[in-house]
Design an enzyme around this catalytic site. Structure first.
Site, PDB file in Angstrom:
ATOM      1  N   SER A  82       0.794  -1.223   0.000  1.00  0.00           N
ATOM      2  CA  SER A  82       0.000   0.000   0.000  1.00  0.00           C
ATOM      3  C   SER A  82       0.829   1.276   0.000  1.00  0.00           C
ATOM      4  CB  SER A  82      -0.990  -0.002   1.168  1.00  0.00           C
ATOM      5  OG  SER A  82      -0.340  -0.223   2.390  1.00  0.00           O
ATOM      6  N   HIS A 101       1.026   4.689   4.254  1.00  0.00           N
ATOM      7  CA  HIS A 101       0.201   5.318   3.220  1.00  0.00           C
ATOM      8  C   HIS A 101       0.636   6.761   2.991  1.00  0.00           C
ATOM      9  CE1 HIS A 101      -3.375   2.384   4.138  1.00  0.00           C
ATOM     10  NE2 HIS A 101      -2.301   1.773   3.673  1.00  0.00           N
TER      11      HIS A 101
END
Length: 211
Positions: free
Chosen positions: A131, A182
């Site tokens: 991610s 992230h």
């Protein structure tokens, strides 16, 4: 040279990256002889997932190996669906070399920010997933599309920004989501796309496709 084709196409490097993630997932199961091995934090750490303590003990390779490991089918599926679309869209616009730099740079940057975050919070968390790299891809795609609009309704900076904001908000309100990775990956993707465009095109925010 920019590719304005509205037709989605698989690209070489991104397809290889997706395939490697799938191979790693299956390999964890086969190596450990356990269908649920990808759900076990101890097994995942042994296979190359990342934690602050293990990294500081000398397992520096976790910065990269953790990018290819996922905790369960849904984690893998969600990441690979998003990566397949966003990754191919970015690669066909910026070219293979720039894409490799953005993808791996974002993944490593996300993991570094994750290590910093968990070291400051005194949590020994085992983390894994693509991610951070994917958020870097999204960040780079946002920057590229702001200056080079695709003309496609479904691929606009506004939609990608909403996606990124909603996902980060979800991460902050949900237990077990590595939001630090992230944010770190997103920031690296934005900055790297801007810098690469400057380097490659002498100030114009446009990246050649054929590097």
């Amino acid at each position: 040279m920019e590719d304005n084709s509205a037709t989605f196409k698989l690209t070489l490097i991104n397809t290889i990256i997706v395939a490697v993630n799938l191979i790693f997932f299956v390999a964890v199961i086969i190596y450990n002889g356990n269908l649920f091995a990808n759900y076990d934090a101890d097994i995942m750490l042994k296979m190359g997932a990342m934690s602050y303590n293990s990294f500081m003990s000398g397992r520096y390779y976790e910065l990269i190996t953790a990018m290819f490991l996922h905790f369960g089918v849904s984690h893998l599926a969600n990441n690979m669906v998003l990566l397949t679309y966003a990754g191919c869209e970015l690669e066909k616009r910026v070219g293979r070399l720039a894409y490799i730099i953005i993808y791996f740079g974002s993944g490593i940057a996300g993991n570094v920010v994750s290590l910093w975050h968990y070291s400051n919070s005194n949590e020994d968390v085992v983390s894994a997933g693509a991610s951070g790299a994917i958020f870097g891809v999204i960040g780079a795609l946002i920057v590229y599309l702001i200056f080079n609009p695709s003309g496609e309704e479904n691929l606009t900076p506004r939609r990608l920004i909403i996606l990124a904001v909603m996902t980060i908000y979800y991460g902050y309100t949900t237990v077990g989501v590595n939001n630090a990775a992230h944010v770190g990956g997103l920031c690296f993707g934005i900055i790297s796309c801007f810098l690469l465009s400057k380097i490659l095109h002498y100030g114009k925010l446009e990246i050649a496709r054929d590097l």
